[in-house]
Scaffold this active site. Structure first.
Site, mmCIF file in Angstrom:
data_model
loop_
_atom_site.group_PDB
_atom_site.id
_atom_site.type_symbol
_atom_site.label_atom_id
_atom_site.label_comp_id
_atom_site.label_asym_id
_atom_site.label_seq_id
_atom_site.Cartn_x
_atom_site.Cartn_y
_atom_site.Cartn_z
ATOM 1 C CG PHE A 178 -1.831 -1.061 1.456
ATOM 2 C CD1 PHE A 178 -3.114 -1.003 0.921
ATOM 3 C CD2 PHE A 178 -1.481 -2.190 2.208
ATOM 4 C CE1 PHE A 178 -4.023 -2.038 1.112
ATOM 5 C CE2 PHE A 178 -2.385 -3.223 2.406
ATOM 6 C CZ PHE A 178 -3.655 -3.153 1.853
ATOM 7 C CG ASP A 179 0.971 5.912 -1.649
ATOM 8 O OD1 ASP A 179 2.006 6.201 -1.006
ATOM 9 O OD2 ASP A 179 0.244 6.769 -2.180
ATOM 10 N N GLY A 180 0.791 5.269 1.221
ATOM 11 C CA GLY A 180 0.236 5.836 2.452
ATOM 12 C C GLY A 180 -0.839 6.875 2.197
ATOM 13 C CG PHE A 291 -4.081 -1.226 -3.383
ATOM 14 C CD1 PHE A 291 -5.188 -1.287 -4.230
ATOM 15 C CD2 PHE A 291 -3.781 -2.347 -2.618
ATOM 16 C CE1 PHE A 291 -5.970 -2.433 -4.318
ATOM 17 C CE2 PHE A 291 -4.555 -3.500 -2.698
ATOM 18 C CZ PHE A 291 -5.646 -3.542 -3.553
ATOM 19 C CG ASP A 293 -2.406 8.914 -4.288
ATOM 20 O OD1 ASP A 293 -2.579 10.144 -4.228
ATOM 21 O OD2 ASP A 293 -1.358 8.365 -3.882
#
Length: 312
Positions: A178-180, A291, A293
């Site tokens: 995951f990105d943060g 994942f 954004d």
């Protein structure tokens, strides 16, 4: 008024309790490689597409971007049931499709060909198929259609857009990265960064260090994944999770770590990249899905062969 969905129950698979399970919905183009068929659909229309699928109903489709993720989730279920045959907190995969049930036969046959543990196939004639996600208890939705993903996010379902990617052979354990900011966490610091630059964002983080960050669109999914992860010791877990963030560890890492601790979300490994490209570390981790954004980060992941999902 929306037409009802047609749901095909896969009787080859033990049905899960959606109120207990981690229900993941994937579209047909996310789990199988339907690039040629989709091109036919765009160029020749729905009827030509349906005829093609019906004529090839016994020809298995090649794996798509989310295929390995689904396949290894199945392995996690096996490990969970080995230790507790009565456990209900399992991965539950359903396929959501805008195909008619007739042209969907090829999808069902492909899943059976690969022995995929898919509990339900939902064929929806309505343009917005995401209206059925909540009724099935879906916690994560993966689609190759941006409108679908945006609709799901608006309905409060963790969702991400998968891009076509050549699939690698699945390996264990299940690895999810995951990105943060704007993925696990809210985009509050991103907003400060856009308005005040890096120095402003660093000062904001220092001032807010003791205050947990808001929830991002992937938090609910990550929390349920973490709940399954807690069934096992760290050494024997069939799941590994990673935080790969552009944040710098020295100035902006503390709040992220404190937020995860406050949530009770254990992450196996965290990488604070301080703005450096994420591709090299993702190439090392080799997650089954990543994942983010940022489309530049998605591109970097794709360049090193990592299946990626964009959270718009």
């Amino acid at each position: 008024m929306a037409e009802p969905e047609s749901t095909v129950i896969n009787t080859d698979v033990k049905q899960k309790d959606p109120s207990e399970a981690l229900v993941i919905a994937v579209t047909t183009r996310a789990i199988f490689n339907l690039e040629e068929e989709h091109k036919l659909y765009l160029e020749k229309g729905k009827e030509a597409y349906a005829r093609h699928q019906q004529a090839n109903h016994d020809k298995p489709l090649p794996p798509g971007t989310a295929f390995a993720f689904v396949q290894v989730a199945q392995y996690v279920n096996e490990k969970i049931l080995e230790s507790n045959p009565a456990e209900k907190d399992l991965f539950d995969i359903l396929v959501l499709s805008n195909n008619s049930p007739e042209s969907g036969v090829r999808i069902i046959n492909s899943a059976k060909h690969y022995a995929l543990e898919i509990s339900k196939f939902c064929f929806v004639s309505d343009e917005d198929s995401t209206q059925y996600l909540k009724s099935h208890g879906v916690k994560l939705f993966l689609s190759a259609d941006r409108t679908d993903v945006c609709n799901a996010l608006r309905r409060g379902v963790s969702a991400a857009l998968v891009f076509h990617q050549e699939v690698q052979a699945p390996s264990i354990p299940l690895r999810v990265a995951f990105d943060g900011d704007a993925v696990l966490f809210s985009d509050e610091t991103d907003q400060v960064f856009r308005e005040q630059g890096l120095e402003g964002a660093v000062q904001y983080e220092r001032a807010m260090e003791a205050v947990p960050m808001g929830e991002g669109p992937m938090k609910a999914f990550a929390m349920h994944l973490g709940k399954i992860r807690k069934m096992f010791s760290q050494e024997k877990s069939p799941i590994r999770t990673y935080l790969v963030t552009a944040r710098g560890g020295r100035d902006m890492g503390i709040r992220a770590i404190k937020t995860l601790r406050e949530w009770g979300l254990a992450i196996d490994e965290a990488f604070f990249m301080d703005g450096a490209p994420k591709g090299p570390i993702l190439a090392q981790i080799q997650p089954h899905i990543f994942f983010d954004d940022g489309l530049h980060n998605i591109q970097g992941a794709q360049d090193v062969g990592v299946p990626s999902a964009w959270v718009p």
